[in-house]
Motif scaffolding. Structure first.
Motif, mmCIF file in Angstrom:
data_model
loop_
_atom_site.group_PDB
_atom_site.id
_atom_site.type_symbol
_atom_site.label_atom_id
_atom_site.label_comp_id
_atom_site.label_asym_id
_atom_site.label_seq_id
_atom_site.Cartn_x
_atom_site.Cartn_y
_atom_site.Cartn_z
ATOM 1 N N GLU A 17 0.997 -1.078 -0.064
ATOM 2 C CA GLU A 17 0.003 0.041 0.026
ATOM 3 C C GLU A 17 0.739 1.300 0.216
ATOM 4 N N SER A 18 2.039 1.178 0.852
ATOM 5 C CA SER A 18 2.784 2.406 0.795
ATOM 6 C C SER A 18 3.400 2.764 -0.605
ATOM 7 N N ARG A 19 3.785 1.394 -1.214
ATOM 8 C CA ARG A 19 4.435 1.729 -2.490
ATOM 9 C C ARG A 19 3.319 2.264 -3.658
ATOM 10 N N GLY A 20 1.992 1.849 -3.537
ATOM 11 C CA GLY A 20 0.844 2.233 -4.126
ATOM 12 C C GLY A 20 0.781 3.624 -4.014
ATOM 13 N N LEU A 21 0.974 4.123 -2.453
ATOM 14 C CA LEU A 21 0.902 5.651 -2.287
ATOM 15 C C LEU A 21 1.922 6.250 -2.732
ATOM 16 N N ILE A 22 2.941 5.530 -2.643
ATOM 17 C CA ILE A 22 4.377 6.405 -3.434
ATOM 18 C C ILE A 22 4.205 6.638 -4.671
ATOM 19 N N ILE A 23 3.749 5.610 -5.487
ATOM 20 C CA ILE A 23 3.323 5.683 -6.962
ATOM 21 C C ILE A 23 2.494 6.887 -7.416
ATOM 22 N N THR A 25 1.571 8.970 -5.157
ATOM 23 C CA THR A 25 2.095 10.522 -4.907
ATOM 24 C C THR A 25 2.922 10.881 -5.979
ATOM 25 N N ASN A 26 3.960 9.995 -6.613
ATOM 26 C CA ASN A 26 4.742 10.514 -7.690
ATOM 27 C C ASN A 26 3.923 10.675 -8.856
ATOM 28 N N ASN A 27 3.097 9.909 -9.101
ATOM 29 C CA ASN A 27 2.281 10.484 -10.383
ATOM 30 C C ASN A 27 1.437 11.718 -9.997
ATOM 31 N N LEU A 28 1.000 11.979 -8.841
ATOM 32 C CA LEU A 28 0.431 13.201 -8.668
ATOM 33 C C LEU A 28 1.497 14.482 -8.655
ATOM 34 N N THR A 29 2.746 14.099 -8.095
ATOM 35 C CA THR A 29 3.669 15.146 -8.199
ATOM 36 C C THR A 29 4.070 15.354 -9.524
ATOM 37 N N ASN A 30 4.243 14.333 -10.626
ATOM 38 C CA ASN A 30 4.592 14.610 -11.922
ATOM 39 C C ASN A 30 3.532 15.240 -12.413
ATOM 40 N N ALA A 31 2.067 14.785 -12.400
ATOM 41 C CA ALA A 31 0.972 15.650 -12.693
ATOM 42 C C ALA A 31 1.130 17.215 -12.487
ATOM 43 N N LEU A 32 1.356 17.305 -11.128
ATOM 44 C CA LEU A 32 1.383 18.830 -10.680
ATOM 45 C C LEU A 32 2.698 19.573 -11.258
ATOM 46 N N ALA A 33 3.810 18.753 -11.276
ATOM 47 C CA ALA A 33 4.802 19.369 -12.020
ATOM 48 C C ALA A 33 4.618 19.938 -13.390
ATOM 49 N N ALA A 34 3.895 18.813 -14.340
ATOM 50 C CA ALA A 34 3.568 18.998 -15.589
ATOM 51 C C ALA A 34 2.656 20.440 -15.576
ATOM 52 N N ASP A 35 1.432 20.187 -14.768
ATOM 53 C CA ASP A 35 0.834 21.353 -14.671
ATOM 54 C C ASP A 35 1.413 22.558 -14.271
ATOM 55 N N LEU A 36 2.376 22.755 -13.394
ATOM 56 C CA LEU A 36 3.097 23.902 -13.091
ATOM 57 C C LEU A 36 3.764 24.380 -14.247
ATOM 58 N N LYS A 37 4.392 23.456 -15.024
ATOM 59 C CA LYS A 37 5.023 23.889 -16.085
ATOM 60 C C LYS A 37 4.210 24.327 -17.232
#
Length: 286
Positions: A17-23, A25-37
């Motif tokens: 579950e932690s790995r899923g959350l991490i994934i 979170t990474n996906n959300l972070t990447n999406a947020l980074a893309a949105d920010l970009k």
């Protein structure tokens, strides 16, 4: 042992579950980074558009201001130029007026000097100089009173010289000096054509011309005197002398016509018998 396995499975599950959350979170972070970009790019594009729009607006404003200033400046220049031209024209007109006034003053001063000199001639009674100098004097800007006075003086001088020449012509006529008499009578007529003695001067000039064999010069004057002479006392003399001149040049028909007219017009003339005899002689011969 079973409890240990359960804990291990729980740990594995949490790890998964932690790995899923991490994934996630990474996906959300990447999406947020893309949105920010993307947002950053949009912001940069907006800022660029805003900059160019602002620059264009400022440039347009500057151009409009420059255009308005230029129009106002041109209008001001035109106004100043018009005022300057008016001032120059006014100065030029004033200068021309001053020059004209100076010219008139100079002309008047010269005219006064000429009038004073001419008046001295009048006082001295120098008639010929009065007549000769009047043509130059009348070109000066004289007053009407001065011009009238000097015109009368010239007329008087002409009349006096005309009478003098007429009397001189009579003296030459009595002594038989025909050429001198003709010159004197011509001078008398030229001096004043409407003088009282002028008809007599013309008649005597015609007599002098006849003596000088210049009948053709005498005939026009005699015709005028015999038809419309202001002096009725010399009309018959002029017409009879005309007849004699016509006979002299052998204009027989004109001579006969003029003699008949003379006999009809002047039945009381002292030349009546001479005219009848002359007409009879010409009628017999011609």
């Amino acid at each position: 042992m079973d409890q240990f396995d359960d804990e291990l499975r729980e740990i594995k599950r949490e790890i998964v579950e932690s790995r899923g959350l991490i994934i996630k979170t990474n996906n959300l972070t990447n999406a947020l980074a893309a949105d920010l970009k993307t947002i950053s790019k949009r912001q940069l594009g907006f800022e660029k558009r805003a900059f160019w729009n602002s620059a264009s607006a400022n440039l347009l404003f500057v151009l409009v201001v420059i255009g308005v200033v230029k129009l106002a400046w041109d209008a001001r220049i035109d106004s100043v130029q018009a005022e300057t031209k008016q001032a120059k024209d006014k100065i030029g007109k004033l200068e021309a007026d001053v020059k004209e006034m100076q010219r008139r003053a100079d002309d008047r001063t010269r005219a006064e000097s000429a009038a004073a000199a001419f008046y001295e001639l009048v006082r001295a009674g120098r008639r010929q100089e009065i007549i000769d100098g009047f043509e130059a004097l009348r070109k000066e800007p004289l007053s009407r009173a001065e011009l009238a006075f000097f015109t009368d003086a010239v007329d008087t001088a002409r009349a006096e010289l005309g009478i003098k020449s007429y009397q001189l012509g009579l003296d030459h006529l009595r002594t038989g000096r025909w050429h001198e008499a003709a010159v004197a009578f011509e001078d008398a007529i030229r001096m004043k054509e409407n003088a009282a003695h002028t008809p007599s001067a013309r008649l005597n000039l015609a007599r002098a011309y006849r003596k000088l064999n210049r009948q053709r010069d005498a005939i026009p004057m005699l015709m005028q005197l015999s038809e419309a002479s202001p002096d009725k006392e010399i009309t018959d003399d002029a017409m009879f002398l005309l007849c004699e001149c016509l006979v002299d040049i052998q204009a027989w028909n004109d001579a006969k016509t003029t003699l008949r007219a003379f006999i009809r017009r002047f039945p009381d003339s002292p030349f009546l018998n001479d005219a009848r005899m002359e007409l009879a002689d010409i009628s017999l011969k011609h």
